[in-house]
Scaffold this active site. Structure first.
Site, PDB file in Angstrom:
ATOM      1  N   SER A  94      17.125  12.248  85.842  1.00 26.54           N
ATOM      2  CA  SER A  94      16.076  12.133  86.848  1.00 26.54           C
ATOM      3  C   SER A  94      16.200  10.796  87.586  1.00 26.54           C
ATOM      4  O   SER A  94      17.254  10.510  88.170  1.00 26.54           O
ATOM      5  CB  SER A  94      14.721  12.308  86.154  1.00 26.54           C
ATOM      6  OG  SER A  94      13.693  12.513  87.073  1.00 26.54           O
TER       7      SER A  94
ATOM      8  N   ASP B 152      15.289  22.957  90.765  1.00 27.63           N
ATOM      9  CA  ASP B 152      14.699  21.823  90.048  1.00 27.63           C
ATOM     10  C   ASP B 152      13.396  21.436  90.742  1.00 27.63           C
ATOM     11  O   ASP B 152      13.390  21.155  91.935  1.00 27.63           O
ATOM     12  CB  ASP B 152      15.679  20.645  90.044  1.00 27.63           C
ATOM     13  CG  ASP B 152      15.242  19.514  89.140  1.00 27.63           C
ATOM     14  OD1 ASP B 152      14.059  19.115  89.199  1.00 27.63           O
ATOM     15  OD2 ASP B 152      16.077  19.015  88.369  1.00 27.63           O
TER      16      ASP B 152
ATOM     17  N   HIS C  15      13.963  21.103  85.127  1.00 28.34           N
ATOM     18  CA  HIS C  15      14.377  19.710  85.298  1.00 28.34           C
ATOM     19  C   HIS C  15      15.168  19.299  84.062  1.00 28.34           C
ATOM     20  O   HIS C  15      14.630  19.237  82.963  1.00 28.34           O
ATOM     21  CB  HIS C  15      13.141  18.835  85.460  1.00 28.34           C
ATOM     22  CG  HIS C  15      13.418  17.453  85.946  1.00 28.34           C
ATOM     23  ND1 HIS C  15      14.270  17.174  86.995  1.00 28.34           N
ATOM     24  CD2 HIS C  15      12.932  16.250  85.523  1.00 28.34           C
ATOM     25  CE1 HIS C  15      14.299  15.863  87.207  1.00 28.34           C
ATOM     26  NE2 HIS C  15      13.491  15.283  86.329  1.00 28.34           N
TER      27      HIS C  15
END
Length: 478
Positions: free
Chosen positions: A176, A390, A419
């Site tokens: 991320s 995502d 994710h």
């Protein structure tokens, strides 16, 4: 480096910890110092050890000391555990690394992400609490430190960690926001990177206003997966017999809670909770139960609202410092009004919130340096892994980063929602691509596509599920 026990809240005997001192301001290396806490899970076979694998689990503001242990508990293969010492760290400003605080109240910690604006007047109204948060940061005991809590300085801290470990290069795994941090490190110190895996990839400008607005794009990309899942289970949850009905009920519930908040939830918090609970398919039942409560006028489950106790103060303050300090955000309210008007049409589920006013619009400090630019100059040693759908870091941002790095990078795109790609219990094709590169140095010759897997999410042991939950809670925090 003097390895010893970890802080008291980390009890695993598998981890060792140490502190290093780094400059608060790298332009003044002999000035004030702050500490950065790091952890190590040593290679299982020292004779086979290649080097160190440094982790960042995202945020910004995410604590990373226990992340190597969580990845180990998830079931990393023995070949990877033999190859590296796994290194975690709390980034500057976070929990055990000279923590910072804006002295925010519990209710402010839950409203950092802007409320959903339906019209220009609500954008103007949202600017009031955003400005208040900025003022509190500017007058807090951490005020003099906040301008230096940036991605570039955290990357420089990573190079101090490398040096303290006695390594000429480091390998890296970032999730991320950690993908942007890794990209910045690979841009500032290209010759000190070994094998770099970036999982669920932010755009090349990191966590800026564009990334904020892309959350709404990701919501639209991912929500159909939940709608299909819930429609198949309509007899259990009553959320709609078709994906279209489930989608319509999202808007009905949001409107209902806009008018009549229930159990601490208004329409804005309902929208953001739905967004955060579609990060992983394993959270779909929890989301369905939350909807079910609102559909039947019941109180939401006790654990529906995130806790505001513990380390959240330093994590949120660090997040604000990084997001507002890496880039200068627009300061005119009219800019946000235009963005909201556009995104409410383009991405109606969440666009009215993610395009709304952040505290960055009134942040008291200008960025201390230009943002680091990604380019194709440097070693070709980056592997990007990315889901098609995502909700947090949508495919469009990953494609922009892939283009910016040019021949330095390869990208593996996975036909999957959620994710996170390179975790042991998700898509095996995406996970194996990351492991093959980290262990054997085998990277696809060209960009690669991984098809959908019918049983992509395998069952986990209780220990593995606990580790997975910790990782996902950290990723969902904001």
């Amino acid at each position: 480096m003097n390895w010893g026990k970890c802080p008291a809240d980390i009890t695993s005997p598998l981890l060792q910890c140490a502190s290093i001192e780094v400059p608060l301001d790298y332009r003044n290396p002999d000035g004030k110092k702050i500490s950065v806490e790091i952890s190590r899970l040593s290679s299982g076979i020292p004779a086979k050890r290649r080097g160190v694998l440094l982790f960042n689990p995202g945020g910004p503001g995410g604590t990373g000391l226990t992340f190597p242990l969580e990845m180990f508990q998830l079931g990393l293969p023995a070949s990877l555990l033999a190859e590296y010492d796994l290194i975690g760290f709390d980034p500057r400003g976070v929990v055990h690394s000279s923590p910072v605080s804006c002295d925010l109240k519990p209710e402010q910690l839950l409203t950092i992400v802007p409320s959903y604006a339906h019209n220009p007047a609500e954008v103007t109204a949202a600017a009031v609490p955003a400005k208040q948060i900025s003022r509190q940061c500017a007058t807090s005991t951490s005020a003099s430190t906040l301008p230096y809590i940036t991605t570039a300085n955290t990357a420089r801290d990573m190079d101090q960690i490398r040096a303290a470990l006695g390594e000429s290069k480091i390998s890296y795994f970032g999730l991320s926001y950690g993908t942007y941090l890794g990209g910045v490190y690979a841009s500032l110190f290209p010759d000190r990177t070994d094998r770099v895996v970036l999982d669920s990839v932010l755009g090349p400008d990191g966590y800026d206003i564009t990334a904020s607005r892309r959350f709404a794009e990701g919501m639209q990309d991912r929500f159909p997966d939940f709608a299909k899942w819930a429609a198949v289970r309509d007899s259990s949850y009553g959320l709609g017999a078709t994906p279209a009905e489930v989608t319509a009920n999202f808007f009905k519930l949001a409107d209902k809670l806009d008018q009549h908040p229930t159990g601490g939830f208004d329409g804005s918090l309902f929208r953001s909770a739905t967004h955060s609970l579609i990060y992983q398919t394993s959270a779909f039942p929890r989301l369905a139960q939350l909807w079910q409560a609102f559909r039947t006028d019941q109180a939401p489950p006790d654990d529906s609202l995130p806790s505001t106790t513990g380390p959240l103060q330093s994590q949120v303050t660090t997040m604000l410092s990084v997001v507002c300090g890496d880039h200068a955000w627009p300061r005119q309210i009219s800019t946000y009004q235009r963005n909201v008007a556009h995104d409410r049409v383009a991405y109606p589920m969440l666009g009215g919130a993610t395009a709304n006013v952040w505290p960055c619009a009134a942040w008291p400090y200008q960025p201390s340096e230009p943002a680091v630019r990604f380019s194709d100059q440097g070693p070709s040693n980056l592997l990007l892994v990315q889901n098609l759908r995502d909700p947090a870091t949508p495919l469009s941002g990953a494609q922009d980063t892939r283009e910016a790095f040019g021949n330095r990078a390869r990208m593996v795109t996975v036909d999957q929602g959620g994710h996170g790609v390179a975790l042991p219990y998700l898509n095996s094709c995406g996970f194996n691509a990351a492991v093959d590169y980290l262990v054997h140095g085998t990277r696809p010759e060209t960009d690669k596509f991984c098809g959908a897997e019918t049983n992509a999410t395998r069952s986990l042991t209780p220990q593995q599920q606990q580790a997975a939950d910790k990782i996902m809670d950290r990723l969902r925090q904001y």
